[in-house]
Motif scaffolding. Structure first.
Motif, PDB file in Angstrom:
ATOM      1  N   LEU A 152     -37.296 -12.198  24.126  1.00 57.08           N
ATOM      2  CA  LEU A 152     -36.047 -12.750  24.652  1.00 57.08           C
ATOM      3  C   LEU A 152     -36.243 -14.206  25.071  1.00 57.08           C
ATOM      4  O   LEU A 152     -35.388 -15.061  24.815  1.00 57.08           O
ATOM      5  N   TRP A 153     -37.363 -14.498  25.713  1.00 60.32           N
ATOM      6  CA  TRP A 153     -37.643 -15.881  26.105  1.00 60.32           C
ATOM      7  C   TRP A 153     -37.718 -16.789  24.880  1.00 60.32           C
ATOM      8  O   TRP A 153     -37.161 -17.902  24.892  1.00 60.32           O
ATOM      9  N   LEU A 154     -38.386 -16.325  23.836  1.00 60.90           N
ATOM     10  CA  LEU A 154     -38.488 -17.128  22.612  1.00 60.90           C
ATOM     11  C   LEU A 154     -37.120 -17.321  21.967  1.00 60.90           C
ATOM     12  O   LEU A 154     -36.800 -18.419  21.490  1.00 60.90           O
ATOM     13  N   ALA A 155     -36.298 -16.274  21.959  1.00 62.57           N
ATOM     14  CA  ALA A 155     -34.957 -16.379  21.379  1.00 62.57           C
ATOM     15  C   ALA A 155     -34.101 -17.365  22.167  1.00 62.57           C
ATOM     16  O   ALA A 155     -33.381 -18.189  21.584  1.00 62.57           O
ATOM     17  N   PHE A 156     -34.156 -17.308  23.497  1.00 63.20           N
ATOM     18  CA  PHE A 156     -33.401 -18.252  24.328  1.00 63.20           C
ATOM     19  C   PHE A 156     -33.874 -19.678  24.071  1.00 63.20           C
ATOM     20  O   PHE A 156     -33.054 -20.609  23.974  1.00 63.20           O
ATOM     21  N   PHE A 157     -35.186 -19.867  23.983  1.00 63.61           N
ATOM     22  CA  PHE A 157     -35.747 -21.200  23.726  1.00 63.61           C
ATOM     23  C   PHE A 157     -35.210 -21.766  22.413  1.00 63.61           C
ATOM     24  O   PHE A 157     -34.734 -22.913  22.360  1.00 63.61           O
ATOM     25  N   ALA A 316     -34.413 -15.615  14.880  1.00 59.14           N
ATOM     26  CA  ALA A 316     -34.123 -14.362  14.169  1.00 59.14           C
ATOM     27  C   ALA A 316     -35.348 -13.461  14.151  1.00 59.14           C
ATOM     28  O   ALA A 316     -35.246 -12.238  14.336  1.00 59.14           O
ATOM     29  N   ALA A 317     -36.525 -14.045  13.933  1.00 59.46           N
ATOM     30  CA  ALA A 317     -37.758 -13.259  13.937  1.00 59.46           C
ATOM     31  C   ALA A 317     -38.016 -12.667  15.323  1.00 59.46           C
ATOM     32  O   ALA A 317     -38.474 -11.520  15.447  1.00 59.46           O
ATOM     33  N   ALA A 318     -37.705 -13.435  16.376  1.00 61.63           N
ATOM     34  CA  ALA A 318     -37.902 -12.931  17.738  1.00 61.63           C
ATOM     35  C   ALA A 318     -36.987 -11.746  18.026  1.00 61.63           C
ATOM     36  O   ALA A 318     -37.410 -10.745  18.615  1.00 61.63           O
ATOM     37  N   ILE A 319     -35.724 -11.837  17.616  1.00 53.89           N
ATOM     38  CA  ILE A 319     -34.787 -10.735  17.844  1.00 53.89           C
ATOM     39  C   ILE A 319     -35.170  -9.525  16.999  1.00 53.89           C
ATOM     40  O   ILE A 319     -35.024  -8.370  17.435  1.00 53.89           O
TER      41      ILE A 319
END
Length: 345
Positions: A152-157, A316-319
């Motif tokens: 989630l942190w990576l997606a927000f970033f 997209a990969a993070a999600i």
């Protein structure tokens, strides 16, 4: 120099206040919203942020030529006029009231939220399972949530990097590509309109299918739209792609807020969303800097849009990893792991 320092401190304080308000408002809306339309209501509520940004920009265009740049900051005093109404009408979190021992006040709020509830003297209201009196960041990584929290942190970033890079540099990039100033500002307006429709439409879809899957589709769509902007297209197609880019970048950020508060249990929702948004703000800082660096290198405009699309692929990969590694293989968006309140009489 002294005035510049004071202005910088004022902007920093404003950013600190807004950054603290948003995660708490999203968590509060999620707690009171009916489950069947929870994602939609959170998206509609958070769309007010985009609408306010558009209104402030429009007021700036009208006021600055006559009154100067300080007039824009005086407009920020207007929300203070409605602050007493907000304090009076905005309900407190039921979980917080129960933790604080304010059972009677929690019963009053429950009567408003559920009109069919009639409080009785012997009612016993209890906190949701997993509630705790103290909350720490370590709880975000407990009970199998470590991988999901990091994703989630990576997606927000990635999402905020795209949002701020695109919002900051879209007019300049389009102006450098040969479009007039008015057309370049119109592109920015279309971007924000797309964000509103994307957020509300995505919230509607999230209430019918898993919200995480909607987020994945939005990240992929955003990366694709930004990549297609690198191609020379007719003006109507260009407007369409920019609208889609707004829907799938700014709209994605709004949906990510709803996804986050639905993932975490009630007692750590605000903490989980606050940390995710805080990490995302690092991307918000890097985004404009990246746009400036790309513009300074005098690369073709196509290179800038392709660079802005890369975080969409990473997001997209993070999600995708977030969906794959669900504690208990729970389908996010279909039901919550923890009920915000349980009552027994």
């Amino acid at each position: 120099m002294q005035h510049s320092a004071q202005a910088f401190e004022g902007v920093a304080d404003g950013g600190l206040g807004i950054g603290g308000v948003m995660p708490n408002v999203v968590a509060l809306m999620n707690e009171y919203a009916p489950r069947k339309i929870r994602s939609t209501l959170v998206a509609i509520m958070f769309s007010g942020y985009s609408i306010g940004g558009m209104l402030s920009a429009g007021l700036g265009i009208l006021l600055m030529p006559v009154w100067g740049w300080r007039a824009v900051f005086f407009v920020a005093l207007v929300p203070l006029l409605v602050l007493p109404l907000l304090v009076r009408q905005l309900p407190e979190s039921l979980n917080f009231l129960l933790r604080d021992g304010q059972v009677s006040r929690a019963q009053q709020l429950l009567c408003h939220a559920a009109p069919d509830y009639l409080p009785q003297p012997d009612d016993q209201l209890s906190l949701a399972e997993g509630q705790a009196s103290k909350v720490s960041i370590l709880q975000l990584f407990q009970e199998g949530r470590a991988v999901n929290t990091l994703m989630l942190w990576l997606a927000f970033f990635c999402c905020l990097l795209m949002v701020y890079a695109l919002s900051s540099w879209l007019p300049k990039l389009m102006n450098a590509a040969g479009y007039g100033l008015n057309s370049s500002l119109a592109f920015l307006l279309v971007l924000n309109f797309g964000a509103i429709f994307g957020a509300i439409g995505g919230g509607w879809l999230g209430d019918r299918i898993a919200l995480g899957r909607v987020l994945l589709a939005f990240f992929v769509t955003g990366a694709l739209a930004l990549s297609l902007l690198a191609l020379k297209s007719p003006l109507p197609v260009l407007y369409l792609l920019i609208g889609i880019a707004g829907a799938s970048t700014i709209g994605t950020q709004i949906l990510a807020n709803a996804c986050t508060v639905q993932f975490y249990p009630a007692h750590i929702r605000s903490t989980g969303l606050g940390w995710a948004m805080g990490i995302g703000r690092i991307g918000a800082i890097i985004g404009p800097l990246l746009g400036g660096a790309l513009h300074a290198t005098a690369l073709p405009i196509q290179a800038s849009f392709l660079a802005f699309a890369v975080p969409g692929v990473v997001g997209a990969a993070a999600i995708l990893a977030f969906l794959w590694y669900q504690p208990g293989r729970r389908s996010l968006g279909s039901a919550e792991a923890v009920e915000p309140l349980r009552g027994a009489s």
